[in-house]
Design a protein around this motif. Structure first.
Motif, PDB file in Angstrom:
ATOM      1  N   SER A 399       0.743  -1.163  -0.042  1.00  0.00           N
ATOM      2  CA  SER A 399      -0.030  -0.151   0.086  1.00  0.00           C
ATOM      3  C   SER A 399       0.835   1.316   0.064  1.00  0.00           C
ATOM      4  O   SER A 399       2.071   1.274  -0.430  1.00  0.00           O
ATOM      5  N   THR A 400       0.277   2.350   0.306  1.00  0.00           N
ATOM      6  CA  THR A 400       0.939   3.684   0.278  1.00  0.00           C
ATOM      7  C   THR A 400       0.760   4.759   1.499  1.00  0.00           C
ATOM      8  O   THR A 400      -0.456   4.590   2.039  1.00  0.00           O
ATOM      9  N   ASP A 401       1.760   5.480   1.634  1.00  0.00           N
ATOM     10  CA  ASP A 401       1.375   6.666   2.678  1.00  0.00           C
ATOM     11  C   ASP A 401       0.195   7.355   2.435  1.00  0.00           C
ATOM     12  O   ASP A 401      -0.633   8.188   3.051  1.00  0.00           O
ATOM     13  N   LYS A 402      -0.088   7.513   0.962  1.00  0.00           N
ATOM     14  CA  LYS A 402      -1.102   8.446   0.477  1.00  0.00           C
ATOM     15  C   LYS A 402      -2.530   7.903   0.723  1.00  0.00           C
ATOM     16  O   LYS A 402      -3.819   8.624   0.415  1.00  0.00           O
ATOM     17  N   ALA A 403      -2.665   6.714   1.098  1.00  0.00           N
ATOM     18  CA  ALA A 403      -3.881   6.144   1.964  1.00  0.00           C
ATOM     19  C   ALA A 403      -4.156   6.630   3.434  1.00  0.00           C
ATOM     20  O   ALA A 403      -5.398   6.638   3.633  1.00  0.00           O
ATOM     21  N   VAL A 404      -3.438   7.386   3.673  1.00  0.00           N
ATOM     22  CA  VAL A 404      -3.679   8.230   5.059  1.00  0.00           C
ATOM     23  C   VAL A 404      -4.341   9.596   4.911  1.00  0.00           C
ATOM     24  O   VAL A 404      -3.943  10.331   4.222  1.00  0.00           O
ATOM     25  N   ASN A 405      -5.630   9.548   5.227  1.00  0.00           N
ATOM     26  CA  ASN A 405      -6.541  10.909   5.103  1.00  0.00           C
ATOM     27  C   ASN A 405      -6.284  11.262   3.659  1.00  0.00           C
ATOM     28  O   ASN A 405      -5.831  12.283   3.377  1.00  0.00           O
ATOM     29  N   PRO A 406      -6.851  10.489   2.633  1.00  0.00           N
ATOM     30  CA  PRO A 406      -6.366  10.856   1.149  1.00  0.00           C
ATOM     31  C   PRO A 406      -7.163  12.013   0.810  1.00  0.00           C
ATOM     32  O   PRO A 406      -8.350  12.358   1.151  1.00  0.00           O
ATOM     33  N   MET A 427     -13.378 -13.974   5.298  1.00  0.00           N
ATOM     34  CA  MET A 427     -13.953 -14.892   4.781  1.00  0.00           C
ATOM     35  C   MET A 427     -13.123 -16.371   4.516  1.00  0.00           C
ATOM     36  O   MET A 427     -13.527 -17.370   4.278  1.00  0.00           O
ATOM     37  N   HIS A 428     -11.530 -16.002   4.988  1.00  0.00           N
ATOM     38  CA  HIS A 428     -10.434 -16.884   4.812  1.00  0.00           C
ATOM     39  C   HIS A 428      -9.549 -16.733   5.906  1.00  0.00           C
ATOM     40  O   HIS A 428      -8.614 -16.305   6.016  1.00  0.00           O
ATOM     41  N   GLY A 429      -9.892 -17.721   6.814  1.00  0.00           N
ATOM     42  CA  GLY A 429      -9.389 -17.518   8.385  1.00  0.00           C
ATOM     43  C   GLY A 429      -7.969 -18.175   8.155  1.00  0.00           C
ATOM     44  O   GLY A 429      -7.165 -17.739   9.303  1.00  0.00           O
ATOM     45  N   THR A 430      -7.654 -19.004   7.464  1.00  0.00           N
ATOM     46  CA  THR A 430      -6.441 -19.747   7.436  1.00  0.00           C
ATOM     47  C   THR A 430      -5.524 -18.967   6.819  1.00  0.00           C
ATOM     48  O   THR A 430      -4.152 -19.323   6.447  1.00  0.00           O
ATOM     49  N   THR A 431      -5.791 -18.003   5.987  1.00  0.00           N
ATOM     50  CA  THR A 431      -4.677 -16.985   5.157  1.00  0.00           C
ATOM     51  C   THR A 431      -4.505 -15.810   5.882  1.00  0.00           C
ATOM     52  O   THR A 431      -5.532 -15.149   6.482  1.00  0.00           O
ATOM     53  N   GLN A 432      -3.156 -15.468   6.257  1.00  0.00           N
ATOM     54  CA  GLN A 432      -3.144 -14.081   7.135  1.00  0.00           C
ATOM     55  C   GLN A 432      -2.841 -13.061   5.963  1.00  0.00           C
ATOM     56  O   GLN A 432      -2.053 -13.133   4.977  1.00  0.00           O
ATOM     57  N   TYR A 433      -3.621 -12.153   6.173  1.00  0.00           N
ATOM     58  CA  TYR A 433      -3.772 -10.876   5.380  1.00  0.00           C
ATOM     59  C   TYR A 433      -3.232  -9.802   5.924  1.00  0.00           C
ATOM     60  O   TYR A 433      -3.921  -9.215   7.023  1.00  0.00           O
ATOM     61  N   VAL A 434      -2.228  -9.120   5.427  1.00  0.00           N
ATOM     62  CA  VAL A 434      -1.350  -7.995   5.899  1.00  0.00           C
ATOM     63  C   VAL A 434      -1.226  -6.934   4.561  1.00  0.00           C
ATOM     64  O   VAL A 434      -1.169  -7.357   3.554  1.00  0.00           O
ATOM     65  N   ALA A 435      -1.380  -5.644   5.119  1.00  0.00           N
ATOM     66  CA  ALA A 435      -1.089  -4.458   4.085  1.00  0.00           C
ATOM     67  C   ALA A 435       0.389  -3.823   4.794  1.00  0.00           C
ATOM     68  O   ALA A 435       0.393  -3.782   5.926  1.00  0.00           O
ATOM     69  N   VAL A 436       1.091  -3.080   4.008  1.00  0.00           N
ATOM     70  CA  VAL A 436       2.296  -2.442   4.279  1.00  0.00           C
ATOM     71  C   VAL A 436       2.210  -1.306   3.548  1.00  0.00           C
ATOM     72  O   VAL A 436       2.435  -1.054   2.259  1.00  0.00           O
ATOM     73  N   VAL A 483       8.766  -5.067   3.571  1.00  0.00           N
ATOM     74  CA  VAL A 483       7.665  -5.686   3.023  1.00  0.00           C
ATOM     75  C   VAL A 483       7.744  -7.182   3.369  1.00  0.00           C
ATOM     76  O   VAL A 483       6.703  -7.658   3.908  1.00  0.00           O
ATOM     77  N   LEU A 484       8.782  -7.732   3.077  1.00  0.00           N
ATOM     78  CA  LEU A 484       8.888  -9.019   3.485  1.00  0.00           C
ATOM     79  C   LEU A 484       9.070  -9.156   4.905  1.00  0.00           C
ATOM     80  O   LEU A 484       8.431 -10.467   5.412  1.00  0.00           O
ATOM     81  N   GLN A 485       9.759  -8.374   5.638  1.00  0.00           N
ATOM     82  CA  GLN A 485       9.673  -8.555   7.052  1.00  0.00           C
ATOM     83  C   GLN A 485       8.210  -8.384   7.576  1.00  0.00           C
ATOM     84  O   GLN A 485       7.616  -9.147   8.630  1.00  0.00           O
ATOM     85  N   ALA A 486       7.421  -7.338   7.167  1.00  0.00           N
ATOM     86  CA  ALA A 486       5.864  -7.602   7.859  1.00  0.00           C
ATOM     87  C   ALA A 486       5.062  -8.619   7.268  1.00  0.00           C
ATOM     88  O   ALA A 486       4.215  -8.836   8.099  1.00  0.00           O
ATOM     89  N   GLY A 487       5.450  -9.312   6.084  1.00  0.00           N
ATOM     90  CA  GLY A 487       4.617 -10.385   5.741  1.00  0.00           C
ATOM     91  C   GLY A 487       4.867 -11.539   6.643  1.00  0.00           C
ATOM     92  O   GLY A 487       4.011 -12.197   6.810  1.00  0.00           O
ATOM     93  N   LEU A 488       6.167 -11.566   7.205  1.00  0.00           N
ATOM     94  CA  LEU A 488       6.513 -12.570   8.123  1.00  0.00           C
ATOM     95  C   LEU A 488       5.797 -12.609   9.433  1.00  0.00           C
ATOM     96  O   LEU A 488       5.323 -13.385  10.099  1.00  0.00           O
ATOM     97  N   MET A 489       5.986 -11.141  10.065  1.00  0.00           N
ATOM     98  CA  MET A 489       5.475 -11.208  11.397  1.00  0.00           C
ATOM     99  C   MET A 489       4.002 -10.752  11.415  1.00  0.00           C
ATOM    100  O   MET A 489       3.503 -10.625  12.720  1.00  0.00           O
ATOM    101  N   GLY A 490       3.269 -10.261  10.364  1.00  0.00           N
ATOM    102  CA  GLY A 490       2.221  -9.772  10.523  1.00  0.00           C
ATOM    103  C   GLY A 490       0.871 -10.746  10.873  1.00  0.00           C
ATOM    104  O   GLY A 490       1.121 -12.113  10.746  1.00  0.00           O
ATOM    105  N   GLN A 491      -0.017 -10.204  11.837  1.00  0.00           N
ATOM    106  CA  GLN A 491      -1.366 -10.781  11.951  1.00  0.00           C
ATOM    107  C   GLN A 491      -2.474 -10.599  11.068  1.00  0.00           C
ATOM    108  O   GLN A 491      -2.454  -9.319  10.646  1.00  0.00           O
ATOM    109  N   SER A 492      -3.418 -11.287  10.775  1.00  0.00           N
ATOM    110  CA  SER A 492      -4.509 -11.103   9.808  1.00  0.00           C
ATOM    111  C   SER A 492      -5.138  -9.580   9.964  1.00  0.00           C
ATOM    112  O   SER A 492      -5.352  -9.461  11.002  1.00  0.00           O
ATOM    113  N   ARG A 493      -5.288  -8.945   8.845  1.00  0.00           N
ATOM    114  CA  ARG A 493      -6.022  -7.746   8.857  1.00  0.00           C
ATOM    115  C   ARG A 493      -5.119  -6.509   9.387  1.00  0.00           C
ATOM    116  O   ARG A 493      -5.627  -5.475   9.478  1.00  0.00           O
ATOM    117  N   GLN A 494      -3.938  -6.762   9.735  1.00  0.00           N
ATOM    118  CA  GLN A 494      -3.046  -5.725  10.241  1.00  0.00           C
ATOM    119  C   GLN A 494      -2.691  -4.972   9.072  1.00  0.00           C
ATOM    120  O   GLN A 494      -2.378  -5.265   7.957  1.00  0.00           O
TER     121      GLN A 494
END
Length: 602
Positions: A399-406, A427-436, A483-494
């Motif tokens: 994602s992007t910083d421009k998503a903050v108060n766009p 809808m998919h509890g077995t997949t961890q979804y994160v944004a950076v 981005v790789l590091q966040a993908g490793l440590m993130g919990q879903s919807r973070q």
């Protein structure tokens, strides 16, 4: 140990010096007039120090050293070896109870041994390395940085022989007049132009830390003096043929920061032997993600991009760099869910990085608003759904910083993409979804750096929208690694935000690039064109304590996003599909604001 010819020669020299020091210790003990009976005692007892010191030095691995490269570390090891040898000699003599043995010899001998063995090693280094005379034959070079920074670079420069260091220019006023290995600190950074003229320097080597103020100030002085600015090779360049050569200072060196500390073990466990799918793989961030992921030994890397040329370039690069890796290269559009699903079902990726997006603010603000929605929102929805359908363990949205108060369509579309991703995560509890989220990336497509480069090449002017506009910057590798590091440590919807450091004025960036090109602002003028539609003067600070929470990684924080904010994923999809080929811009913005309440069009 295996005894080489050099090690045997060193041992024989040491034994000769040990015997000489033994005789000298007795001689000094008796004020240069040794009685005959003590001369006999000295000769009969000689095997004791020879054996004791030899085995002590052998145990401390002194004979593994190469005298040409003797350093403080080798001398410290020699001190321990001599000290242990002295203790062994004293213990042996005392245990044998040699009658009338002069005990002061047991103190004098180790000191003489250390002096002799240390001196011969230092002398050998000076003679074998050619001292400072060989270095003086090279081109005159100034070092820019503190004495501590210069101390790290100086040995490498002297061993290379093509440079002669003629002085140090330090940012610390207290260091003026001091010297380092006969190289004097000649002045401060604001005197660089004068010092360069007086020393007739051919170039200046910046040894201060990446991103430091000293580097930026050095750029100003070097530009005034017409002096090329160099820096040490990057770590990966030391492994190639040009390792000994210095390279030109680049924009990354001025704005970059200390290298990112990655959880290499955790990322290896996540990626090694797995199948990874990357969308937008031909873009600046996507292609760097491919490079970083390939390092961790993935079984298959599925690269997907809508641009045929970008995919071709990526294929050529990765096949040359990682011939053992199985790479699969698809030209496909994330806006086509069936095509995306077919590719994912064929390879069943374990991790999906979604970097495909439209990101150019002015271009998406007028005439192309619906394209931003279809790619950024619907494309994210398709990729997120596919990741869940094929059982991926992790999905990471870039994602992007421009998503903050766009304030623009592009930023609002990326914020809506985050909300859509969070909706799919339910809808998919077995997949961890994160944004950076992160800010501007140096050299990425659509950023100001390629534009400024082209304008400078044409002779200017360099166009800046506003004299006070500031942005956060990071390098492409730094962004991809986080981005790789966040993908490793993130919990879903973070949603993760990156520590972007200090903001940089765009006009200062333009000045730095002009000076790096060897020009001045007089030769390449800067003109101000005014803010463009949807453009902010200041981006929000992404990583402060009020809007984010810390994580175990110092450069990653979790955004405090209200858990109550959500969207109807199906309704969003229907509206975009029903919008038609040319929806009314005002109506589109009004609908987008209903989905992203913090969106404030300008």
């Amino acid at each position: 140990m295996h005894w080489s010819r050099q090690a045997l020669l060193a041992a024989l020299i040491d034994l000769a010096l040990l015997a000489t020091a033994w005789w000298l210790a007795f001689w000094l003990r008796f004020n240069l007039d040794m009685p005959d009976d003590f001369q006999a005692m000295m000769v009969h007892a000689l095997p004791v120090p020879l054996l004791a010191y030899f085995f002590s030095l052998l145990g401390w691995r002194v004979y593994r050293h190469i005298w040409r490269y003797t350093s403080v570390a080798e001398l410290i090891r020699l001190v321990f070896g001599v000290a242990m040898g002295g203790l062994l000699v004293a213990a042996t003599v005392l245990m044998l109870r040699v009658p009338n043995f002069p005990r002061s010899v047991l103190l004098l001998h180790p000191m003489l041994v250390l002096l002799a063995l240390g001196a011969v090693r230092i002398l050998a280094r000076l003679l074998l390395s050619g001292g400072t005379q060989s270095a003086a034959q090279g081109k005159p070079l100034l070092l820019v940085g503190s004495v501590q920074d210069a101390a790290i670079a100086l040995p490498a420069l002297r061993s290379a022989h093509q440079w002669s260091v003629v002085g140090i220019v330090s940012p610390l006023a207290v260091e003026r007049g001091r010297s380092l290995q006969t190289v004097e600190v000649l002045g401060a950074l604001d005197e660089l132009a004068r010092i360069a003229r007086e020393t007739e320097a051919s170039a200046a080597l910046v040894v201060s830390a990446p991103g430091s103020v000293a580097r930026r100030e050095a750029l100003v002085g070097a530009s005034e003096a017409g002096l090329p600015l160099l820096t040490m090779p990057r770590p990966d360049e030391w492994l190639r043929a040009e390792a000994g050569t210095l390279r030109k200072l680049e924009l990354d060196d001025l704005l970059g920061r200390a290298p990112v500390a990655l959880d290499e073990k955790g990322l290896s466990q996540l990626l090694a032997g797995q199948t990874v799918l990357i969308t937008g793989a031909g873009g600046s961030i996507g292609s760097e993600l491919c490079r970083q992921v390939a390092r961790f030994g993935v079984a298959k890397l599925v690269c997907l991009d809508v641009s045929e040329y970008a995919v071709y370039q990526l294929e050529q690069e990765l096949r040359a760099a990682h011939p053992q890796m199985r790479g699969l290269y698809y030209t496909a559009n994330v806006r086509e869910p069936q095509r995306l699903l077919a590719i994912a079902q064929a390879h069943l990726p374990k991790v999906v990085f979604h970097a495909a997006a439209y990101k150019h603010v002015p271009l998406m603000e007028d005439l192309n608003e619906v394209e931003a929605l279809r790619t950024n929102v619907e494309g994210t929805l398709n990729a997120a759904r596919v990741a869940g359908q094929v059982g991926a363990s992790r999905f990471v949205l870039v994602s992007t910083d421009k998503a903050v108060n766009p304030t623009n369509v592009m930023g609002a579309s990326k914020r809506l993409a985050e909300l859509v991703m969070q909706g799919v995560a339910r809808m998919h509890g077995t997949t961890q979804y994160v944004a950076v989220r992160f800010g501007n990336v140096l050299g990425s497509s659509g950023s100001v750096v390629p534009l400024f480069t082209q304008q400078i090449a044409r002779g200017g002017p360099v166009t800046v929208t506003h004299p006070d506009i500031v942005r956060y910057f990071m390098t492409i590798p730094e962004a991809a690694q986080l981005v790789l590091q966040a993908g490793l440590m993130g919990q879903s919807r973070q949603i993760f935000v990156l520590d972007m450091g200090d903001p940089v004025k765009i006009v200062d960036l333009a000045r730095m690039m002009i000076r790096l090109s060897g020009k001045t602002e007089g030769e390449i003028p800067i003109s101000f064109t005014g803010l463009r539609p949807g453009e902010k003067l200041f981006e929000e600070l992404l990583a402060d304590d009020e809007t984010t929470e810390p994580t175990p990684h110092p450069k990653l924080r979790v955004a405090k996003v209200s858990g109550l904010q959500s969207v109807d994923v199906e309704a969003v999809c229907r509206w975009i599909d029903n919008a038609g080929p040319a929806p009314d811009g005002a109506a589109l913005r009004q609908w987008l604001q209903s989905q992203v309440p913090e969106y404030r069009p300008r």
